[in-house]
Write an enzyme that holds these catalytic residues in place. Structure first.
Site, short mmCIF file in Angstrom:
data_model
loop_
_atom_site.label_atom_id
_atom_site.label_comp_id
_atom_site.label_asym_id
_atom_site.label_seq_id
_atom_site.Cartn_x
_atom_site.Cartn_y
_atom_site.Cartn_z
CB CYS A 176 42.29 -20.83 -22.46
SG CYS A 176 40.67 -21.32 -23.08
N GLY A 212 38.76 -19.84 -29.01
CA GLY A 212 39.18 -21.03 -29.74
C GLY A 212 40.61 -20.93 -30.22
CD GLU A 269 39.99 -16.61 -23.82
OE1 GLU A 269 40.58 -17.48 -23.14
OE2 GLU A 269 38.86 -16.19 -23.56
CE LYS A 279 29.49 -24.04 -34.85
NZ LYS A 279 30.17 -24.75 -33.74
N PRO A 280 27.76 -23.04 -29.66
CG PRO A 280 26.47 -24.73 -28.67
CD PRO A 280 26.36 -23.48 -29.51
#
Length: 371
Positions: A285, A229, A251, A176-177
Site C-alpha cells: 500500500c 483497498g 485506508e 469479507k476478504p
C-alpha cells in the site's frame, strides 16, 4: 498444494453458500488450483448480518477480561496453526515464505495488544462542569456490528488491523476478504470454529463484491464499515453505506514519492528504496510510486540501485530463498506491462527488466524493473 473444499464461517458454523456456489482459487505462481471455496451471495450476506446482530448482543455483554480470555484462546490456536496459515498465504498470493510471517505476527500481536490498550478505555470519566449545574460523564461503549472489506496483498495482516480492535471493544465483525486471496481467511474461520468461539461474533465470507459487499454496505445493521483497498472502491462503499448513519474507516490508494537528499545516509536510503519498491513484488500500500534523487548523488544512486535490482532473486515455495514472487494475477501483470510501455513511449528509459522471465512457464511473473 491443495487446501481442499473450504466453507464460510457464519453464526458459529462452517457453512456452504445457500445456493451451493463455489469458486476455485488459483495460485499465481503456477496457475494451479489450490482450493475450492464456498462462494457467498446476497442471502449469505444477510445471514452474516443477522448472525452478527446476535453475536454482538452476547459479546458486548462480556467484560473486557472475559473477551480477552477468548482472544487469547484464538491467539494460541493461530500459533498452533501458523505453518498452515503461512502456506496458505504464499500459495494464494505468491508471497515469499519469509514475508508470510509478517501476516502471522500482526494477527497474534493484534489479539494481544488491543485488550491491554483498552484496559482503562471503558471506565467512565468525569468532565468538569464549570457552572456546577450538570454532571458530565464520558462513557465509551462498543459501536455495534462492524463490516470489514480487505485487500489481497496482506491477507491476515489486514484482518489483524480489524479483528483486534473490534473484538476488544465488544463489537461483532463480518470479514469479507478479497476474492483474490480468501484461503487464509477461510482457514482462520475453521480455526475459530474449532475452538468453539462464541457464535456470531466473527463471520467470514467471500463472494462477488457487487452482490455481497453491496448487500452488507446498504444494510442498516452495520454501525461501522471499514475498508482497505482502492480509492474507487472506497467511493462505492461510502455511497452504498449512506442507507443509514454509519461510522466509516477507509485506508485507500496512496501516491507515495521517495525522496533522497544529498546528505542522506546513502546505504540506508538504498536499502529502504529496494525494500519499499520490490518487497511483496511491489504490491504494498505504501510502495513508492516515483523517486526523487538529489542531482549530486543521482548517478551513483541510480547505478548502485540497478546493481542491487539485478541481484534480486525470483522464485516460489517454502524452501526457496528468494526476494520476489509473482504478481497476484494476469490482469495485474497486464496492467504493469501497459504502465511500463506507456512510460517508455513517453520518454522514460528502461534501465533494467521490463519483461516476462522465460524460465517460468506458468504464473504471473514479471522481472524487477527500473525506468
Amino acid at each position: 498444494m491443495d487446501f481442499g473444499d473450504l466453507k464460510m464461517y457464519i453464526g458459529g458454523k462452517l457453512v456452504n453458500s445457500i445456493n451451493k456456489s463455489t469458486q476455485k482459487i488459483i495460485c499465481p505462481a503456477d496457475e494451479s488450483e489450490i482450493a475450492n471455496i464456498a462462494w457467498a451471495n446476497s442471502q449469505d450476506a444477510e445471514s452474516a448480518l443477522n448472525a452478527a446482530v446476535i453475536g454482538f448482543k452476547t459479546w458486548s455483554a462480556l467484560t473486557l477480561d472475559e473477551r480477552n480470555k477468548w482472544m487469547n484462546k484464538l491467539r494460541n490456536a493461530i500459533l498452533k496453526n501458523e505453518e498452515l496459515l503461512r502456506m496458505a498465504i504464499i500459495y494464494e498470493m505468491g508471497k515469499t515464505y519469509d514475508a508470510s510471517y509478517e501476516d502471522i505476527e500482526a494477527l497474534i500481536n493484534s489479539l494481544e495488544f488491543y485488550p491491554k490498550a483498552m484496559k482503562d478505555h471503558f471506565n467512565e470519566k468525569n468532565i468538569d462542569d464549570r457552572e456546577n449545574t450538570h454532571t458530565h460523564l464520558m462513557v465509551s461503549s462498543p459501536v455495534g456490528v462492524s463490516v470489514a472489506y480487505l485487500a489481497w496483498n496482506f491477507p491476515l495482516l489486514n484482518i489483524a488491523f480489524k479483528i483486534g480492535p473490534a473484538l476488544a471493544s465488544g463489537c461483532s465483525i463480518i470479514i469479507k476478504p478479497s476474492e483474490l486471496s480468501p484461503v487464509s481467511a477461510y482457514l482462520l474461520g475453521k480455526i475459530i470454529y474449532d475452538i468453539n468461539f462464541p457464535s456470531g461474533v466473527i463471520n467470514i465470507l467471500c463472494g462477488n463484491p457487487e452482490e455481497v459487499a453491496t448487500t452488507l454496505s446498504k444494510s442498516t445493521i452495520p454501525r461501522l464499515v471499514t475498508m482497505i483497498g482502492s480509492t474507487n472502491t472506497g467511493k462505492k462503499v461510502i455511497s452504498d453505506s449512506s442507507s443509514s448513519i454509519k461510522k466509516l474507516s477507509m485506508e485507500l490508494g496512496g501516491n507515495a514519492p521517495f525522496i533522497v537528499f544529498d546528505d542522506a545516509d546513502f546505504d540506508s536510503a538504498l536499502d529502504l528504496a529496494i525494500g519499499i519498491k520490490f518487497g511483496n513484488s511491489g504490491q504494498i500500500c505504501v510502495a513508492a510510486n516515483r523517486f526523487f534523487i538529489h542531482e549530486k548523488i543521482y548517478n551513483s544512486f541510480l547505478k548502485t540501485y540497478i546493481d542491487r535490482v539485478k541481484k534480486l532473486k525470483l522464485g516460489f515455495g517454502k524452501n526457496e530463498k528468494v526476494d520476489m514472487g509473482p504478481l497476484i494475477s494476469k490482469d495485474s501483470r497486464n496492467r504493469i506491462m501497459k504502465l511500463v510501455k506507456d512510460a517508455i513511449d513517453n520518454g522514460a528509459c528502461l534501465e533494467e527488466g521490463g519483461k516476462i522471465p522465460k524460465r517460468f512457464k506458468k504464473g504471473y511473473w514479471y522481472e524487477p524493473t527500473v525506468l
